[in-house]
Design a protein around this motif. Structure first.
Motif, short mmCIF file in Angstrom:
data_model
loop_
_atom_site.label_atom_id
_atom_site.label_comp_id
_atom_site.label_asym_id
_atom_site.label_seq_id
_atom_site.Cartn_x
_atom_site.Cartn_y
_atom_site.Cartn_z
N LEU A 163 -43.57 49.62 16.91
CA LEU A 163 -42.46 50.80 17.28
C LEU A 163 -41.44 50.23 17.89
CD1 LEU A 163 -44.63 53.85 17.45
CD2 LEU A 163 -43.45 53.16 15.51
N LEU A 164 -41.61 49.50 19.13
CA LEU A 164 -40.57 49.12 20.05
C LEU A 164 -39.81 48.09 19.29
CD1 LEU A 164 -42.07 48.60 23.52
CD2 LEU A 164 -40.55 50.25 22.93
N VAL A 174 -37.64 52.22 17.88
CA VAL A 174 -37.81 53.30 18.03
C VAL A 174 -37.68 53.72 19.57
CG1 VAL A 174 -39.56 55.04 18.25
CG2 VAL A 174 -39.60 53.68 16.17
N PRO A 175 -36.93 54.64 20.09
CA PRO A 175 -36.65 54.72 21.71
C PRO A 175 -37.93 54.83 22.36
CG PRO A 175 -35.27 56.45 20.48
CD PRO A 175 -36.35 55.64 19.29
N VAL A 176 -38.10 54.07 23.47
CA VAL A 176 -39.20 53.90 24.41
C VAL A 176 -39.78 54.96 24.54
CG1 VAL A 176 -40.11 53.10 26.72
CG2 VAL A 176 -38.15 51.93 25.51
N PHE A 189 -40.31 58.05 22.98
CA PHE A 189 -40.99 58.34 21.68
C PHE A 189 -42.06 57.47 21.31
CE2 PHE A 189 -36.78 60.57 21.37
CZ PHE A 189 -37.20 61.50 21.80
N GLY A 248 -44.85 58.29 23.33
CA GLY A 248 -45.56 59.60 22.87
C GLY A 248 -46.25 59.36 21.67
N LEU A 249 -45.80 58.37 20.78
CA LEU A 249 -46.42 58.18 19.50
C LEU A 249 -47.78 57.38 19.74
CD1 LEU A 249 -43.41 57.54 17.23
CD2 LEU A 249 -45.19 59.11 16.71
N LEU A 290 -50.48 59.74 21.01
CA LEU A 290 -50.78 60.75 19.97
C LEU A 290 -51.92 59.92 19.11
CD1 LEU A 290 -47.99 62.47 18.42
CD2 LEU A 290 -49.90 63.41 19.49
N PRO A 342 -54.45 67.17 19.42
CA PRO A 342 -53.19 66.60 19.68
C PRO A 342 -52.33 67.49 20.54
CG PRO A 342 -53.44 67.16 17.43
CD PRO A 342 -54.56 67.30 18.16
N THR A 399 -43.04 61.41 28.35
CA THR A 399 -44.13 60.63 27.54
C THR A 399 -44.97 59.70 28.32
OG1 THR A 399 -42.41 59.18 26.73
CG2 THR A 399 -43.25 61.30 25.54
#
Lengths: 174, 422
Positions: free
Chosen positions: B10-11, B15-17, B19, B22-23, B26, B37, B280
C-alpha cells in the motif's frame, strides 16, 4: 462534476476555519479566565478537544481531494504517466474501501454513543462521533472524483487534468 | 507476514501513510484477532480525542500567523544582523532564523515552508546553488522539532505519559548544538565555494534589528518561560502564542483578513495531515498493546541487551533507518509506547530516550526516500530530492555524530530538565 466538488470544498474550507476559530476562542477564554479572573471554566477543554476532532476529520477531506496526505511518491515519480494513473486508480479504489468502512462503522458508533453524555457539558457523544461517518462519506465522494479522473486518464478517454490549485490552500505546507 | 506485505504494498503504490496504517490495522483485526472492525474506528476517534493534542493546531497557527504578520521577515533581518557577516551570510542566516523559529513553532515542516519560501529564492538570487540552498534550509528546519516547543515531543509525551515539559527542555541543548555546528559547516563550505557575505552590521543596525525582532523574542519568552515556570501548560502556551501573534499582526497592521483566513486554513489542513496519521497510528499502537507486543519484546530483549548505553546505541540505528521511510509523528507514536517498557527495564533514562528518539527521527527529515523537509525544500528550490540529499551529507554526518556523542554523554541533554524541574 468538478464545479460542484469545488463548491463542496469551499464550504468545507469555511467550516474548518470556523471550527479552528471556535477552538482558539474556547481555549483562549480558558487562559483569560484562569489568569485574569482566577476562575477555571469547566467546559473549555472538552469543547476544544471535540471541535478539534471535527476540524481534523473535515480538513482531511480537503487533503484527500488535493493529495496533501503524506505518502511515499518515490516509486510513482519514476513511472510513465499512464502507469502513474493506474497506481492512482488502484490507490483510490483501496481508499474507497476504507472510507466505506469508516461510514458504516462510524455510523454504528454514532448511534451507539447517542445515549452516552460528554463528561463536562453533557451533550450526547454521538454528536462528536458523527465526525467519523460524515467525514468518511465526504472523503468517499471526493475520492470518487480522484478515481474517475485517474480512470479517464488511464483509459485514455482524455488527458487527466489535475485539480486546480487555488492560493492559500495549505499546499505549501504539505 | 501477509499483513507486513499489505503494509509495504500500500505504501509503495502511494496510498497515504495514514490510511495505509488504518488498512493494515483493519487487516490485522480481521486475520489475527477476534475483535470486530468497529473497534478500529472507535480507536481512531479516541486516539485524537486528547487535550494535549489541541496544542498541535495552535502551534501551527502561531507559526502561520507569524509569517502572515511579518514576524518571519523580522526574524530573518535579526539573524542577518547577527551572522550575515560570516562567509555564506545568507546560508548562515537561514540556520539562525530556523533556530529562533524553532523556539516558537513546534513543526519543522511549518518552519521549512515559512522561512524557506523567503530564504531559498533569496539565496538563489545571490548566486548560491539551488541544491545547497535547499539542503541548508531542509537541515536547519530539523531544529524546529528539537528546540522546544515540539509537536513530536507532545506526541511522545501523550503516548507514553512522560512529562511533555521535561521532553521539551531535553531538546534545548541538542537543538542549539545542531545550530552551532551547522554554522561552522556552512561557513566552511561557503569559503570553499566563495559564496557572498554581507558587511558586518554596525552596533546601531544590530540594535535596530534586535528592537524590530523583539516581538519574536517575546513570543519565545511566552512559550518557553511560560512552560518552564509552570505558568502555562504546553496547550495554554500554544493558544497564548496564537493570541500574541494576532495582536502583533494587528498592531503592525500587517495582518490582513486574507492573511488571517489563509493562516487559519493552512493550520487546519497541516494539522489534519499530522492528526489523521496520529489517529490511525494510535489505533495500530493500541493493537500492538492488545497483542502484548511491548511486553513480549521486553521479555525477549531485556536479557540480551543488559546495558542502557548498548540499547540506546542500537535504538539510534533503528530510528535512523525508520526515519528514512516513516515520518516523525507516526514513528514516535508507534515506537515510543512499544519500546518504553524495554527502555525502563534495562535502566535507561526515559526522558533521554524520548529526546533521542525525536532527534534521530528528525535526522530522517533529510534522508531519502521519505524526508518531509527535504521534499519541501527541494520543491521550493526547484531541484530533485536527491540533489538536496547529496548536498545535505556533511550536515547529516554531523547530526549522526552528535546523536551518538549525546548517547555517550547524556548529561548534556538531561541537566536542563533536571536543573529546571527536579
Amino acid at each position: 462534476m468538478t464545479r460542484s466538488m469545488d463548491m463542496l470544498e469551499t464550504a468545507i474550507r469555511w467550516t474548518v476555519v470556523l471550527l479552528l476559530a471556535v477552538m482558539v476562542a474556547a481555549i483562549g477564554s480558558q487562559v483569560f479566565a484562569r489568569y485574569l479572573f482566577h476562575q477555571s471554566l469547566y467546559w473549555t477543554e472538552e469543547l476544544g478537544r471535540h471541535v478539534m476532532v471535527w476540524m481534523i476529520f473535515l480538513a482531511s477531506v480537503l487533503c484527500v481531494r488535493r493529495g496533501f496526505h503524506l505518502s511515499i511518491t518515490l516509486l510513482k515519480e519514476r513511472l510513465k504517466p499512464d502507469k502513474q494513473a493506474l497506481m492512482q486508480l488502484v490507490g483510490a479504489i483501496v481508499l474507497a474501501y476504507f472510507f466505506y468502512m469508516m461510514v458504516v462503522h462510524g455510523w454504528t458508533l454514532t448511534q451507539k454513543t447517542m445515549v452516552q453524555r460528554s463528561s463536562a457539558i453533557h451533550y450526547p457523544m454521538g454528536y462528536v462521533y458523527a465526525a467519523l461517518p460524515v467525514s468518511g462519506l465526504l472523503m468517499f465522494i471526493v475520492n470518487l472524483e480522484v478515481m474517475i479522473k485517474a480512470g479517464l486518464e488511464f483509459f485514455g478517454k482524455r488527458k487527466g487534468e489535475a485539480i486546480a490549485q487555488p492560493a492559500g490552500t495549505g499546499g505549501e505546507s504539505k | 507476514m501477509i499483513i507486513a506485505a499489505i503494509f509495504v504494498a500500500l505504501l509503495l503504490i502511494g496510498v497515504p501513510v495514514a490510511f495505509t496504517l488504518g488498512l493494515t490495522a483493519l487487516a490485522y483485526i480481521a486475520f489475527e484477532t477476534p475483535l470486530p472492525p468497529l473497534v478500529a474506528f472507535q480507536r481512531m476517534f479516541t486516539s485524537v480525542d486528547s487535550f494535549p493534542f489541541v496544542a498541535i493546531p495552535f502551534f501551527m497557527l502561531a507559526g502561520n500567523l507569524m509569517g502572515a504578520g511579518g514576524l518571519a521577515q523580522r526574524i530573518i533581518n535579526l539573524a542577518r544582523a547577527l551572522v550575515g557577516h560570516l562567509r555564506g551570510g545568507l546560508a548562515n542566516v537561514t540556520v539562525v532564523s530556523n533556530m529562533i523559529m524553532g523556539g516558537i513553532s513546534g513543526s519543522s515542516v511549518a518552519d521549512c515552508s515559512a522561512l524557506g519560501s523567503i530564504l531559498i529564492p533569496a539565496m538563489q538570487k545571490q548566486g548560491y546553488s539551488p541544491k545547497f540552498a535547499g539542503a541548508v534550509n531542509a537541515t536547519a528546519s530539523t531544529m524546529g522539532i528539537i528546540i522546544p516547543p515540539s509537536i513530536p515531543m507532545i506526541l511522545t509525551g501523550a503516548a507514553t505519559s512522560l512529562s511533555i515539559r521535561d521532553l521539551f527542555f531535553g531538546g534545548l541543548v541538542p537543538g542549539i548544538l545542531i545550530g552551532l555546528g551547522m554554522l561552522v559547516i556552512t561557513t566552511r563550505i561557503s569559503k570553499k565555494r566563495d559564496y557572498p557575505k554581507f558587511p558586518r552590521a554596525t552596533a546601531r543596525e544590530l540594535l535596530k534589528a534586535v528592537w524590530r525582532g523583539l516581538p519574536a523574542f517575546i513570543m519565545v519568552a511566552i512559550i518557553l518561560v511560560g512552560i518552564m515556570t509552570g505558568v502555562f501548560t504546553p496547550t495554554e502556551a500554544s493558544v497564548a502564542a496564537v493570541l500574541y501573534a494576532i495582536l502583533v499582526g494587528l498592531i503592525d497592521r500587517e495582518l490582513t483578513w486574507k492573511g488571517f483566513y489563509d493562516s487559519m486554513l493552512n493550520a487546519a489542513v497541516s494539522s489534519a495531515v499530522v492528526m489523521i496519521v496520529i489517529s490511525t497510528a494510535g489505533l495500530l499502537t493500541w493493537l500492538l498493546a492488545y497483542s502484548m507486543i511491548p511486553q513480549k519484546l521486553t521479555i525477549s530483549l531485556a536479557g540480551v541487551v543488559d546495558s542502557p548505553t548498548t540499547l540506546l546505541v542500537v535504538l539510534g540505528v533503528v530510528f535512523l533507518l525508520v526515519g528514512c521511510v516513516l515520518d516523525v509523528s507516526p514513528a514516535v507514536l508507534l515506537f515510543g509506547p512499544v519500546l518504553l517498557p524495554l527502555v525502563t527495564t534495562v535502566g535507561a533514562d526515559p526522558i533521554f530516550f524520548g529526546v533521542m528518539m525525536v532527534f534521530a527521527l528528525a535526522i530522517g527529515l533529510i534522508t531519502p526516500p521519505v524526508g518531509t523537509t527535504m521534499m519541501l525544500s527541494a520543491y521550493i528550490a526547484g531541484v530533485t530530492i536527491m540533489d538536496v540529499a547529496r548536498e545535505s551529507v556533511p550536515y547529516l554526518i554531523y547530526m549522526i555524530v552528535l546523536l551518538y556523542l549525546l548517547i555517550f554523554f547524556q548529561g548534556f541533554v538531561l541537566w536542563v530538565p533536571n536543573y529546571l524541574f527536579h
